[in-house]
Design an enzyme around this catalytic site. Structure first.
Site, mmCIF file in Angstrom:
data_model
loop_
_atom_site.group_PDB
_atom_site.id
_atom_site.type_symbol
_atom_site.label_atom_id
_atom_site.label_comp_id
_atom_site.label_asym_id
_atom_site.label_seq_id
_atom_site.Cartn_x
_atom_site.Cartn_y
_atom_site.Cartn_z
ATOM 1 N N GLY A 224 -8.299 -0.097 -0.476
ATOM 2 C CA GLY A 224 -7.816 1.238 -0.826
ATOM 3 C C GLY A 224 -7.676 2.248 0.285
ATOM 4 O O GLY A 224 -7.112 3.318 0.062
ATOM 5 N N GLY A 260 -5.732 -4.165 1.818
ATOM 6 C CA GLY A 260 -4.357 -4.664 1.774
ATOM 7 C C GLY A 260 -3.499 -3.801 2.675
ATOM 8 O O GLY A 260 -3.220 -4.116 3.829
ATOM 9 N N ARG A 261 -3.146 -2.633 2.157
ATOM 10 C CA ARG A 261 -2.274 -1.700 2.862
ATOM 11 C C ARG A 261 -2.758 -1.399 4.287
ATOM 12 O O ARG A 261 -1.971 -1.364 5.216
ATOM 13 C CB ARG A 261 -2.226 -0.395 2.066
ATOM 14 N N ARG A 297 8.979 1.463 -3.797
ATOM 15 C CA ARG A 297 7.979 2.532 -3.704
ATOM 16 C C ARG A 297 8.574 3.941 -3.804
ATOM 17 O O ARG A 297 8.035 4.784 -4.513
ATOM 18 C CB ARG A 297 7.136 2.387 -2.427
ATOM 19 N N TYR A 301 7.054 5.569 -7.128
ATOM 20 C CA TYR A 301 5.938 6.514 -6.941
ATOM 21 C C TYR A 301 6.390 7.784 -6.215
ATOM 22 O O TYR A 301 5.539 8.565 -5.807
ATOM 23 C CB TYR A 301 4.842 5.899 -6.066
ATOM 24 N N CYS A 327 22.485 0.476 -9.968
ATOM 25 C CA CYS A 327 22.975 1.445 -10.949
ATOM 26 C C CYS A 327 21.844 2.250 -11.580
ATOM 27 O O CYS A 327 21.651 2.222 -12.796
ATOM 28 C CB CYS A 327 23.733 0.693 -12.036
ATOM 29 N N GLU A 328 21.046 2.907 -10.738
ATOM 30 C CA GLU A 328 19.962 3.761 -11.236
ATOM 31 C C GLU A 328 19.864 4.943 -10.277
ATOM 32 O O GLU A 328 19.953 4.748 -9.058
ATOM 33 C CB GLU A 328 18.612 3.045 -11.166
ATOM 34 N N TYR A 356 3.268 -3.700 -0.082
ATOM 35 C CA TYR A 356 3.936 -3.392 -1.344
ATOM 36 C C TYR A 356 5.424 -3.119 -1.144
ATOM 37 O O TYR A 356 6.029 -2.304 -1.854
ATOM 38 C CB TYR A 356 3.223 -2.213 -2.050
HETATM 39 N N1 LLP Z 1 -8.547 -4.985 -4.505
HETATM 40 C C1 LLP Z 1 -8.084 -4.794 -5.753
HETATM 41 C C2 LLP Z 1 -8.880 -5.281 -6.878
HETATM 42 C C3 LLP Z 1 -6.854 -4.141 -5.950
HETATM 43 O O1 LLP Z 1 -6.406 -3.960 -7.184
HETATM 44 C C4 LLP Z 1 -6.106 -3.693 -4.829
HETATM 45 C C5 LLP Z 1 -4.819 -3.020 -5.001
HETATM 46 C C6 LLP Z 1 -6.629 -3.919 -3.535
HETATM 47 C C7 LLP Z 1 -7.857 -4.562 -3.412
HETATM 48 C C8 LLP Z 1 -5.904 -3.502 -2.283
HETATM 49 O O2 LLP Z 1 -5.718 -2.139 -2.191
HETATM 50 P P1 LLP Z 1 -5.150 -1.510 -0.828
HETATM 51 O O3 LLP Z 1 -6.189 -1.744 0.248
HETATM 52 O O4 LLP Z 1 -3.896 -2.197 -0.510
HETATM 53 O O5 LLP Z 1 -4.962 -0.086 -1.138
HETATM 54 N N2 LLP Z 1 1.843 -0.888 -5.434
HETATM 55 C C9 LLP Z 1 1.060 0.257 -5.014
HETATM 56 C C10 LLP Z 1 -0.358 -0.128 -4.666
HETATM 57 C C11 LLP Z 1 -1.080 -0.867 -5.767
HETATM 58 C C12 LLP Z 1 -2.451 -1.313 -5.398
HETATM 59 C C13 LLP Z 1 -3.029 -2.207 -6.440
HETATM 60 N N3 LLP Z 1 -4.331 -2.733 -6.133
HETATM 61 C C14 LLP Z 1 1.778 0.968 -3.866
HETATM 62 O O6 LLP Z 1 2.866 0.535 -3.494
HETATM 63 O O7 LLP Z 1 1.293 1.987 -3.383
#
Ligand code: LLP
Length: 405
Positions: A224, A260-261, A297, A301, A327-328, A356
């Site tokens: 996160g 992740g991000r 994205r 969002y 077409c959106e 993402y």
């Molecule tokens: N662990 C779990 C259980 C998660 O659900 C997620 C992300 C992560 C780790 C990784 O989170 P990060 O470090 O990437 O923030 N599609 C959205 C983001 C959705 C995240 C969902 N869960 C976007 O494009 O901002």
């Protein structure tokens, strides 16, 4: 990066990832936790390309997966099964069975019913299931509501009382082995306070469980951490680690982070070509060959991604919406972007799309998904070929050929 020659060689739209950046991010996260046993389980959903997984695996990463498809990807990419965790609120029986058969590190449990289901399946398979319970700490991560996951109004995890009950149940079960505690409060988080709150709640439960002779080996704080898309002030991995470790105290549990991000977001570029300029009244539009199916994205969002013209020195600029062919009206990559006059064939690059981006892309409007290229040691390498029309219709053609209709 020479975007022009990349466009010539691989065509557009094209995703490009700077693997050196991924390495730097991974190493900074690892270093932040060096005082403790730690494991970075990369959140596969952010960018599930097999080459990204393999590269991170070689650096020492494990994987956090939310479907059995992601678990299979991690295994194919060569991630050790003891570094794979399986999360998600809706695991299917066959997914649970597969995870147990593969003997992955643990399954993160999200409800009482799921725990019982895992127990039944484990008993049937005569395998002891290593589990971790996902806590919903009811803290506000102060991020976009769609990516906030740690409030009680969200579907994720269980509250502390339920968690305690589940741990006691698991300890008394022949087929369950409670090994960890898990929490993930949201994504693109810029404030450290909610992490402090959440990990304090987790640590308190770990202490209480210890008194019941339930000793957890893994303290999984989720992912996160936000990144800079524009001018955001982000959490430093070191401060994040300090916040977690302060709450963990003397415990010798291994800390797991599911970033992740943070690991891949700013490694990614989406290269796209200008098709047309057009004006509706005073409103200027730049129509490009990438669209919301490639990067959802902004439309989904209202997320900001910096967009720049490649090799344009011209000073005269005005603002334009950069849009695709779908077409959106939500099909835009950027709004009010300051851009020079552009001609057919000029290149634009959209930044910060490593997370993402491709992983949320689709075939909407029967559009082929992009090719992906990794930049490693100064050289581009193809890591996913562009889809063909035949790829898109294959599953349907089979049915036509069988004469189903
Ligand atoms: N662990 C779990 C259980 C998660 O659900 C997620 C992300 C992560 C780790 C990784 O989170 P990060 O470090 O990437 O923030 N599609 C959205 C983001 C959705 C995240 C969902 N869960 C976007 O494009 O901002």
């Amino acid at each position: 990066m020479d975007f022009k020659s990349l466009a010539l060689k691989y065509k557009t739209p094209l995703y490009i990832y700077d693997f050196e950046h991924i390495k730097e991010q991974f190493e900074s996260a690892k270093e932040a936790f060096q005082a403790k046993k730690s494991l970075i389980c990369y959140a596969v959903k952010a960018n599930s390309n097999l080459s990204v997984l393999r590269y991170l695996g070689k650096l020492g990463a494990g994987c956090d997966c939310v479907s059995i498809g992601e678990v299979k990807r991690a295994l194919i990419a060569g991630i050790s099964k003891y570094k794979i965790i399986f999360s998600g609120v809706g695991k299917e029986d066959n997914e649970i069975a597969y995870a147990l058969r593969q003997n992955i590190l643990m399954i993160n449990v999200e409800s009482e019913e799921e725990l019982k289901r895992i127990e039944t399946i484990a008993q049937y398979m005569k395998i002891r299931a290593r589990i971790s319970v996902r806590i919903n700490p009811d803290v506000n991560a102060k991020t976009h509501p769609y990516i906030s996951t740690g409030l009680k109004k969200n579907k994720f995890g269980v509250n502390i009382e339920t968690a305690k009950k589940l741990y006691i149940y698991a300890k008394n079960s022949e087929w369950l082995e409670p090994v960890g505690i898990h929490c993930h409060i949201g994504s693109q988080i810029l404030d450290i306070e909610p992490y402090k709150e959440a990990t304090a709640i987790m640590a308190e439960l770990v202490k209480n469980l210890k008194a019941l002779d339930i000793n957890l080996k893994f303290f999984d704080v989720g992912g996160g951490i936000g990144i800079r898309y524009k001018d955001e002030i982000t959490i430093k991995p070191h401060d994040f680690a300090q916040a977690v470790l302060a709450n963990l105290g003397e415990s010798d549990a291994t800390v797991i982070c599911e970033f992740g991000r943070f690991l891949v977001g700013n490694s990614g570029y989406l290269l796209t070509q200008v098709l047309y300029e057009k004006k509706n009244g005073n409103k200027r539009f730049v129509v490009v060959d990438a669209a919301m199916n490639d990067l959802i994205r902004p439309g989904f969002y209202d997320a900001y991604h910096e967009i720049e013209a490649v090799n344009k020195t011209e000073q005269k600029s005005s603002t334009a919406d950069v849009v695709g062919a779908i077409c959106e009206s939500s099909d835009f990559l950027g709004k009010n972007v300051l851009l020079p006059h552009l001609n057919h064939g000029d290149l634009l690059v959209v930044k910060g799309v490593g997370a993402y981006g491709f992983s949320m892309s689709s075939n909407y409007n029967t559009r082929k998904r992009c090719a992906e290229v990794a930049f490693v040691e100064g050289k581009p390498r193809l890591i996913r070929r562009r889809e063909t029309f035949e790829d898109l219709i294959g599953c349907e053609v089979e049915c036509l050929v069988r004469g189903n209709i």
